[in-house]
Design a protein around this motif. Structure first.
Motif, PDB file in Angstrom:
ATOM      1  N   HIS A   1      18.444 -74.860   6.769  1.00 38.26           N
ATOM      2  CA  HIS A   1      17.340 -74.080   7.323  1.00 38.26           C
ATOM      3  C   HIS A   1      16.927 -72.977   6.351  1.00 38.26           C
ATOM      4  N   ASN A   2      17.893 -72.292   5.776  1.00 37.49           N
ATOM      5  CA  ASN A   2      17.586 -71.234   4.807  1.00 37.49           C
ATOM      6  C   ASN A   2      16.908 -71.782   3.552  1.00 37.49           C
ATOM      7  N   ILE A   3      17.398 -72.908   3.072  1.00 40.34           N
ATOM      8  CA  ILE A   3      16.819 -73.511   1.864  1.00 40.34           C
ATOM      9  C   ILE A   3      15.369 -73.915   2.133  1.00 40.34           C
ATOM     10  N   GLU A   4      15.120 -74.548   3.280  1.00 40.15           N
ATOM     11  CA  GLU A   4      13.751 -74.947   3.622  1.00 40.15           C
ATOM     12  C   GLU A   4      12.849 -73.723   3.744  1.00 40.15           C
ATOM     13  N   SER A   5      13.363 -72.630   4.285  1.00 38.11           N
ATOM     14  CA  SER A   5      12.559 -71.405   4.423  1.00 38.11           C
ATOM     15  C   SER A   5      12.154 -70.857   3.056  1.00 38.11           C
ATOM     16  N   ILE A   6      13.076 -70.863   2.117  1.00 39.97           N
ATOM     17  CA  ILE A   6      12.777 -70.383   0.763  1.00 39.97           C
ATOM     18  C   ILE A   6      11.746 -71.291   0.107  1.00 39.97           C
ATOM     19  N   GLU A   7      11.902 -72.593   0.294  1.00 38.84           N
ATOM     20  CA  GLU A   7      10.939 -73.522  -0.297  1.00 38.84           C
ATOM     21  C   GLU A   7       9.554 -73.327   0.315  1.00 38.84           C
ATOM     22  N   MET A   8       9.496 -73.118   1.629  1.00 38.71           N
ATOM     23  CA  MET A   8       8.200 -72.874   2.265  1.00 38.71           C
ATOM     24  C   MET A   8       7.521 -71.654   1.659  1.00 38.71           C
ATOM     25  N   ALA A   9       8.256 -70.575   1.532  1.00 33.35           N
ATOM     26  CA  ALA A   9       7.691 -69.348   0.962  1.00 33.35           C
ATOM     27  C   ALA A   9       7.212 -69.589  -0.468  1.00 33.35           C
ATOM     28  N   SER A  10       7.999 -70.319  -1.237  1.00 35.59           N
ATOM     29  CA  SER A  10       7.629 -70.617  -2.621  1.00 35.59           C
ATOM     30  C   SER A  10       6.366 -71.458  -2.682  1.00 35.59           C
ATOM     31  N   PHE A  11       6.287 -72.482  -1.835  1.00 38.39           N
ATOM     32  CA  PHE A  11       5.099 -73.337  -1.834  1.00 38.39           C
ATOM     33  C   PHE A  11       3.850 -72.568  -1.402  1.00 38.39           C
ATOM     34  N   GLN A  12       3.998 -71.608  -0.502  1.00 36.10           N
ATOM     35  CA  GLN A  12       2.843 -70.802  -0.092  1.00 36.10           C
ATOM     36  C   GLN A  12       2.268 -70.032  -1.272  1.00 36.10           C
ATOM     37  N   ILE A  13       3.138 -69.428  -2.058  1.00 36.92           N
ATOM     38  CA  ILE A  13       2.677 -68.663  -3.226  1.00 36.92           C
ATOM     39  C   ILE A  13       2.050 -69.602  -4.255  1.00 36.92           C
ATOM     40  N   LEU A  14       2.686 -70.752  -4.500  1.00 34.39           N
ATOM     41  CA  LEU A  14       2.138 -71.695  -5.471  1.00 34.39           C
ATOM     42  C   LEU A  14       0.799 -72.254  -5.007  1.00 34.39           C
ATOM     43  N   GLU A  15       0.637 -72.420  -3.708  1.00 33.64           N
ATOM     44  CA  GLU A  15      -0.650 -72.886  -3.187  1.00 33.64           C
ATOM     45  C   GLU A  15      -1.745 -71.848  -3.472  1.00 33.64           C
ATOM     46  N   MET A  16      -1.414 -70.571  -3.293  1.00 37.50           N
ATOM     47  CA  MET A  16      -2.376 -69.511  -3.612  1.00 37.50           C
ATOM     48  C   MET A  16      -2.757 -69.551  -5.090  1.00 37.50           C
ATOM     49  N   LEU A  17      -1.764 -69.811  -5.935  1.00 40.12           N
ATOM     50  CA  LEU A  17      -2.045 -69.921  -7.374  1.00 40.12           C
ATOM     51  C   LEU A  17      -2.967 -71.097  -7.664  1.00 40.12           C
ATOM     52  N   ALA A  18      -2.747 -72.213  -6.988  1.00 42.29           N
ATOM     53  CA  ALA A  18      -3.598 -73.388  -7.189  1.00 42.29           C
ATOM     54  C   ALA A  18      -5.040 -73.079  -6.802  1.00 42.29           C
ATOM     55  N   VAL A  19      -5.208 -72.292  -5.744  1.00 45.72           N
ATOM     56  CA  VAL A  19      -6.554 -71.870  -5.345  1.00 45.72           C
ATOM     57  C   VAL A  19      -7.165 -71.021  -6.453  1.00 45.72           C
ATOM     58  N   LYS A  20      -6.389 -70.076  -6.968  1.00 46.94           N
ATOM     59  CA  LYS A  20      -6.862 -69.196  -8.050  1.00 46.94           C
ATOM     60  C   LYS A  20      -7.222 -70.014  -9.302  1.00 46.94           C
ATOM     61  N   ASN A  29      -9.204 -53.091  -8.740  1.00 50.87           N
ATOM     62  CA  ASN A  29      -9.854 -53.310  -7.440  1.00 50.87           C
ATOM     63  C   ASN A  29      -8.971 -54.142  -6.507  1.00 50.87           C
ATOM     64  N   ASN A  30      -7.679 -53.861  -6.521  1.00 49.75           N
ATOM     65  CA  ASN A  30      -6.710 -54.560  -5.667  1.00 49.75           C
ATOM     66  C   ASN A  30      -6.647 -56.056  -5.920  1.00 49.75           C
ATOM     67  N   LYS A  31      -6.964 -56.484  -7.112  1.00 50.04           N
ATOM     68  CA  LYS A  31      -6.880 -57.896  -7.475  1.00 50.04           C
ATOM     69  C   LYS A  31      -6.046 -58.027  -8.747  1.00 50.04           C
ATOM     70  N   ILE A  32      -5.278 -59.085  -8.802  1.00 50.81           N
ATOM     71  CA  ILE A  32      -4.521 -59.363 -10.017  1.00 50.81           C
ATOM     72  C   ILE A  32      -5.421 -60.168 -10.942  1.00 50.81           C
ATOM     73  N   ASN A  33      -5.597 -59.674 -12.132  1.00 52.29           N
ATOM     74  CA  ASN A  33      -6.446 -60.349 -13.106  1.00 52.29           C
ATOM     75  C   ASN A  33      -5.581 -60.853 -14.254  1.00 52.29           C
ATOM     76  N   LEU A  34      -5.158 -62.084 -14.132  1.00 49.60           N
ATOM     77  CA  LEU A  34      -4.364 -62.712 -15.179  1.00 49.60           C
ATOM     78  C   LEU A  34      -5.174 -63.840 -15.791  1.00 49.60           C
ATOM     79  N   GLU A  35      -4.852 -64.129 -17.012  1.00 45.36           N
ATOM     80  CA  GLU A  35      -5.505 -65.247 -17.694  1.00 45.36           C
ATOM     81  C   GLU A  35      -5.055 -66.563 -17.055  1.00 45.36           C
TER      82      GLU A  35
END
Length: 169
Positions: free
Chosen positions: A115-134, A4-10
């Motif tokens: 600038h590039n390093i900060e951009s990569i870190e921002m993207a990484s933190f966004q994904i990790l924040e979503m994981l923390a919500v999950k 159903n378009n959701k990732i179901n991980l333990e």
């Protein structure tokens, strides 16, 4: 599994994923804390010196927050496979060194790579924040969001300095 378009991980799998990727960011930040002060005194643009100093201080605060995340999760920092971001940083500092005889070009390289390093870190933190919500962990989400906001502010500062100096070229 995709259902159903959701990732179901333990929960355990999500926690391992979060820690593994936090390790990669932590390793990169450790490298920045050790490497950035070495170029601080050589920065030609005074704005850049201030931005480098601010970035180092922000990275130290981010690492403290990350230490708290490790503590909350009952994990320890692991070097593991962190060559990706560390490799980018290492390559960045080598490229910066190539311009040691031209201070303006060297500073533009510093700005470009930070600038590039900060951009990569921002993207990484966004994904990790979503994981923390999950994972339903508000404190971890808050800590990651604070790191994201600092990385975003540092990236914006670097972009503004870049724009200032590029427009005067």
């Amino acid at each position: 599994m995709l259902e159903n378009n959701k990732i179901n991980l333990e929960k355990d799998d999500l926690e391992i994923f979060l820690i593994n990727h936090l390790d990669k960011i932590y390793a990169a930040k450790s490298m920045l804390v050790s490497e950035l002060p070495q170029i601080l005194d050589n920065a030609y643009f005074s704005d850049l010196r201030g931005a480098i100093y601010e970035t180092v201080e922000d990275v130290k605060k981010q690492m403290v927050r990350m230490d708290e995340i490790y503590q909350i999760m009952g994990a320890a920092v692991s070097e593991g496979n962190s060559n990706g971001l560390k490799g980018l940083i290492d390559d960045s500092f080598k490229d910066i060194g190539l311009h040691s005889s031209n201070p303006e070009l060297r500073d533009m390289s510093i700005l470009f790579y930070l600038h590039n390093i900060e951009s990569i870190e921002m993207a990484s933190f966004q994904i990790l924040e979503m994981l923390a919500v999950k994972l339903k962990n508000g404190r971890i989400k808050q800590l990651i969001k604070q790191n994201y906001e600092e990385a975003k502010a540092d990236r914006t500062l670097l972009l503004l300095i870049n724009a200032k100096y590029i427009s005067t070229v």
